[in-house]
Design an enzyme around this catalytic site. Sequence first.
Site, mmCIF file in Angstrom:
data_model
loop_
_atom_site.group_PDB
_atom_site.id
_atom_site.type_symbol
_atom_site.label_atom_id
_atom_site.label_comp_id
_atom_site.label_asym_id
_atom_site.label_seq_id
_atom_site.Cartn_x
_atom_site.Cartn_y
_atom_site.Cartn_z
ATOM 1 N N LYS A 272 1.374 18.718 -4.519
ATOM 2 C CA LYS A 272 2.794 18.810 -4.164
ATOM 3 C C LYS A 272 3.476 17.459 -4.211
ATOM 4 C CE LYS A 272 2.732 20.329 -0.194
ATOM 5 N NZ LYS A 272 2.223 20.727 0.998
ATOM 6 N N GLN B 244 2.009 35.872 -5.329
ATOM 7 C CA GLN B 244 2.853 36.926 -4.740
ATOM 8 C C GLN B 244 2.775 36.881 -3.215
ATOM 9 O OE1 GLN B 244 2.137 40.887 -6.299
ATOM 10 N NE2 GLN B 244 1.427 40.036 -8.224
ATOM 11 N N CYS C 20 -7.072 -8.398 1.114
ATOM 12 C CA CYS C 20 -7.052 -8.282 2.573
ATOM 13 C C CYS C 20 -8.432 -8.589 3.165
ATOM 14 C CB CYS C 20 -6.508 -6.917 2.995
ATOM 15 S SG CYS C 20 -5.779 -7.009 4.644
ATOM 16 N N LEU C 21 -9.198 -7.576 3.578
ATOM 17 C CA LEU C 21 -10.552 -7.857 4.047
ATOM 18 C C LEU C 21 -11.337 -8.596 2.964
ATOM 19 C CD1 LEU C 21 -12.749 -7.443 6.241
ATOM 20 C CD2 LEU C 21 -13.358 -5.328 5.060
ATOM 21 N N GLN D 136 -10.532 -12.168 3.281
ATOM 22 C CA GLN D 136 -11.153 -12.762 4.474
ATOM 23 C C GLN D 136 -12.638 -13.013 4.227
ATOM 24 O OE1 GLN D 136 -10.103 -9.872 7.506
ATOM 25 N NE2 GLN D 136 -7.965 -10.533 7.571
ATOM 26 N N HIS E 286 -1.589 -6.653 0.453
ATOM 27 C CA HIS E 286 -2.025 -5.530 -0.395
ATOM 28 C C HIS E 286 -1.092 -5.388 -1.598
ATOM 29 C CE1 HIS E 286 -5.071 -3.644 2.220
ATOM 30 N NE2 HIS E 286 -4.335 -4.105 3.221
ATOM 31 N N GLU F 275 -1.466 -3.795 -4.220
ATOM 32 C CA GLU F 275 -1.516 -2.470 -4.872
ATOM 33 C C GLU F 275 -0.343 -1.569 -4.489
ATOM 34 O OE1 GLU F 275 -3.590 -3.616 -2.569
ATOM 35 O OE2 GLU F 275 -4.406 -2.037 -1.272
HETATM 36 N N1 GLN Z 1 -9.863 -5.784 9.115
HETATM 37 C C1 GLN Z 1 -9.071 -6.873 8.640
HETATM 38 C C2 GLN Z 1 -7.928 -7.206 9.576
HETATM 39 O O1 GLN Z 1 -7.575 -6.421 10.403
HETATM 40 C C3 GLN Z 1 -8.558 -6.582 7.245
HETATM 41 C C4 GLN Z 1 -7.626 -5.419 7.200
HETATM 42 C C5 GLN Z 1 -7.400 -4.896 5.811
HETATM 43 O O2 GLN Z 1 -8.156 -5.165 4.903
HETATM 44 N N2 GLN Z 1 -6.369 -4.110 5.625
HETATM 45 O O3 GLN Z 1 -7.335 -8.258 9.483
#
Ligand code: GLN
Length: 545
Positions: free
Chosen positions: A18, A192, A380-381, A384, A517, A519
Amino acid sequence: MNTKFIFITGGVLSSLGKGLAAAAIGALLEARGLKVTFQKLDPYINVDPGTMNPFQHGEVYVTDDGAETDLDLGHYERYTRAKLGQRHNFTSGRIYHSVISKERKGQYLGGTVQVIPHITDEIKSSILQLAGEADIAIVEIGGTVGDIEGLPFLEAIRQLRGNLGKENTLYVHVTYVPYIQTAGELKTKPTQHSVKELRAIGIHPDILLCRTPIDLSPNIKSKIALFCDVKEDRVITARDVKCIYEVPLRFHNEGLDERVVETLNMWTRAPVLTRWEDLIAKIREPQHTVQIAMVGKYVNLTESYKSLNEALSHGGVANHSAVEIDFINSEKLRGEELEARLAENDGILVPGGFGSRGIPGKLEAIAYARRNKVPFFGICLGMQLAVVEFARSAVGLPLADSTEFAPTTPDPVIYLMKEWHDYRTGNVQVRDETTDLGGTMRLGAYPCRLAAGSKSFAAYRTEEIFERHRHRYEFNLAYRDRLEGAGLMFTGLSPDGQLVEIVEISEHPWFVACQFHPEFKSRPLDPHPLFVAFVQAALALKLGR
Ligand code: GLN
């Protein structure tokens, strides 16, 4: 602007696409020169999807304004130019929350508060907020007709036809027409029944989008039209497609956009679909194929990394390349086995995530990419962990860690800022390990300045970018000099220099990791620069091998 509303419901079963159908209709209307916006109404009780398990619910999609939303908003933004946010996604939980708060404040003057009219009025006013925002607002009701929790939403949209008039409202019902192998034919009965159910609620669909594995013959269409009391030319085949970006063109070939504007009594130009046609041509005939290892935790469900998968394919299209994703579960595969699997890939990506599961395997994958000069993208992670891995192996801090996984580490290279002045919202956030899970994240779009000469700058070709965030932990500036001394470059910083947004390794073909992010902002017609650059680097490795 007199905004007209298209309401999209689903029948028979879930997962009929959807959200994609809504997005594709939006793309076609936009191609006709109309401005579109969207809303997703989710019948579940959670106040927002932010704390929901991606296994169950798929990805949490983040908007510029920091709303944590249903992944369908990702489809809407990818297919159109619509800018969505908090007011474009409501759940039953949020609606009830707001009604109950009003009741507590005495705003109902002691009257009995009921589903009809109080909950339905709250739903209607959430929908009507969109009036004036666009020519057409496409409102998708989550779930399937017949679900108990969906009823107030269906009642609300039923009332809106009476409030707004027939020419300003359109009901599209997405249904299923299965092919029964033993009988060798398509079956219309589920459709239906589903339409009957909808009509019992008082909604008479104007258009039926029939999901089916094979084309509906004119006979089948007229049978559905007869039994469901929908005009024959408004029974649309929505056949399974290989590539989701074909959907707008398929719908157009079925005359869907024509029927929509006709029913809503609108005059528009014919749609300009050349960019979609070019896109499909490129996707169908790629010159190359690259394979990217995605090392994560929720690897068995592509829905959990929806936007990421899409962004990779967009990056591929820009390089005339198909992208195959090799999902690697870092909890299962380690050591030599992991390395052997990584060696089959042209690039390595470590995506975002929460919690300590699978971390050692992700660190091994990052170390492998760094040492073997395989293009690496950390998100993100993933960023890190790239910092942790670098601090441990290149700086010589063997116990370096993120306090998310090792609260007492002597070298907290990634940590929780105790007090954070949010320069975007103006709030001061106080955070520690015990603060409420829902409310302490850095969410939404923040500016970032790029360093000249960096790979990021080369990709974006601009100095200031805005990217979306969803995380709690940040890079600890106390370690910057030591990491820089060992060759990690800090190429993207917040304008005040306090938050690290991008790190890179210069002595590496492409090692870029970002705290945000990217993406969420990639579109098939406008691929994200970092994904384009990453796939390009992976392709260069592959062609040079
Ligand atoms: N866990 C990590 C944080 O809170 C990374 C979060 C994530 O990748 N969106 O900072």
